[in-house]
Enzyme design. Sequence first.
Site, short mmCIF file in Angstrom:
data_model
loop_
_atom_site.label_atom_id
_atom_site.label_comp_id
_atom_site.label_asym_id
_atom_site.label_seq_id
_atom_site.Cartn_x
_atom_site.Cartn_y
_atom_site.Cartn_z
N CYS A 1 0.82 -1.21 0.00
CA CYS A 1 0.00 0.00 0.00
C CYS A 1 0.86 1.27 0.00
CB CYS A 1 -0.93 0.01 1.20
SG CYS A 1 -2.18 -1.26 1.04
N HIS A 2 1.75 1.39 0.96
CA HIS A 2 2.53 2.62 1.05
C HIS A 2 4.02 2.34 1.23
CE1 HIS A 2 -1.62 3.50 2.35
NE2 HIS A 2 -1.49 4.45 1.47
N GLY A 3 4.43 1.10 0.89
CA GLY A 3 5.85 0.79 0.80
C GLY A 3 6.61 0.67 2.10
#
Lengths: 168, 421
Positions: A132-134
Amino acid sequence: MEKKTKRRDFLFTATYAVGAVGAGAVIWPMIDQMNPDASVKALASTEVDVSAVNPGKTITVLWRGKPVFIRRRTPEEIAEAKSVKLEDLKHPEKDEDRAKNPEWLVMLGVCTHLGCVPLDQKGDYNGWFCPCHGSHYDTSGRIRKGPAPTNMEIPEYKFVDANTIKIG
Amino acid sequence: MSEHEYTPKSKVGKWFNDRLPLLTLANHLTDYPTPKNLNYWWTFGGILTFCLITQIVTGLVLAMHYIAHADMAFQSVEHIMRDVNYGWLIRYIHANGASMFFLAVYIHIFRSLFYGSYKSPREIIWIIGIIIYLLMMAAAFLGYVLPWGQMSFWGATVITNLFSAIPLVGEGIVTWLWGGYSVDNPTLTRFFTLHYLIPFLILGLVVLHIWALHVPGNNNPIGIDIKKPSKDTVPFHPYIVIKDGFALLMFMIVFAFFVFYTPNILGHADNYIEANPLVTPAHIVPEWYLLPFYAILRSVPDKLLGVIAMLSAILILAALPWLDTSKIRSAVFRPLYKQFYWILVADVLILGYVGAMPAEGLYLLIARIATAYYFLHFLVVLPILGFKERTTPVPLSITEPILGGSPNLAAVKKRDTFKDQ
């Protein structure tokens, strides 16, 4: 001119106070009904048979609607997790404290950023990677890189016997 | 309410109106004096009313077939699409209607920003508008969860987890919102209830929005106070009704294009996969209308500060009437503001674009610069501009630049003597 406290002021204050308590008593059930109910709480623990899990394999089980990763770690992964210096960690936790039995890592498969499920055997640290956001996690599920603030959570669990883990 | 007394012609009408002055209200709405220079950017208020009613009517119908249960929601939506008579049409209107609603509201907001409609004496109209906008975002988010697809489930997970950023009580609030330890059936049923409630709250606020509008009357493209009624105004009916109606027809063509030709282009294919709590889709992206705020959230590396930045980006709009220190409303007479306005438009579009891209490398850098500029515009540029900017002369009335003269002769005389000196 000095204002004298009158009987009426006392009555007003007393009325407001009783009114506030009454309103609170009515509002609280309305708010609390949204908290987890008895049927949700009843599902709070689960038992998992891990006899079929070979080293280097992860199984994912559902506990309280959330995925729990149960990974039987390889000796290399354990060594890698133990070799990390605590000062290199954003959320310093020893591997021994996260995996009591070093071969078994049991943790909530929920990214601590915004709750996505990280992917197994991915990322820069051979652990988990959240798409999702690394966020990158290591072989102990500790946050190493990315926006997540803390390591992946370790739920309460115990080995009921050699092949069964009870979560919750 | 209008100044003059209204008396219905018929006896029955008078009898009724004396008891409930609905006819007086209807008369006020038809006669309502409107600036005669309103352009097509002013037609979006009417268009938005249409959007709200469309959403309520189609939503009501969908609720007759939808089942708010984690085991059945996804199937019931497919049932609507395949089995229910015209179900596909009604659902596509509802789903695309949300996007059309936001398209119209963004035009409406940016019209207000250009012509200074938020300035005194219209601050309350503006703030009610911001509350409506917040409720719209809540309704859109809640509604997106209802089909119980993968994007529904994971969108709900990510957005509710935003509250976990609050220190101490965050986790408790998230559990309370979920009614469990993850997004599950209790979450779905309450989301459905709230999704049903919010449009009616919006409807009530729209009444207040229009009521507050009818106190000072409409702003107009040159942003001056006008005398009402006068040579500068036309009655709402038939002039504005016809103009709004024509614009609405144009808008409906765009709306119909999406519904009939590309009904899924604004959605995500992942939402046609049933919710699975064990697998997160590779890219979680919100709907297009939330992308600029999503970009702001992701541009801040800290979880709590990211959430604060995102909320501030919306709430800062409520303070706009006081942040903009210029006395001149319309950008037409503000040469510098006009340029900053278009930079802001570009900035928001850029934020929207990077919000849809992965948060890494160059995209992240652009998102950070655009986020910084967004706040700079409201907190630094606008307050200073009001003092520094040299504005161009503002006409005294709407008719003056064309016909010369003004309903307000004294003001013309005063200005002309001022010029001669």
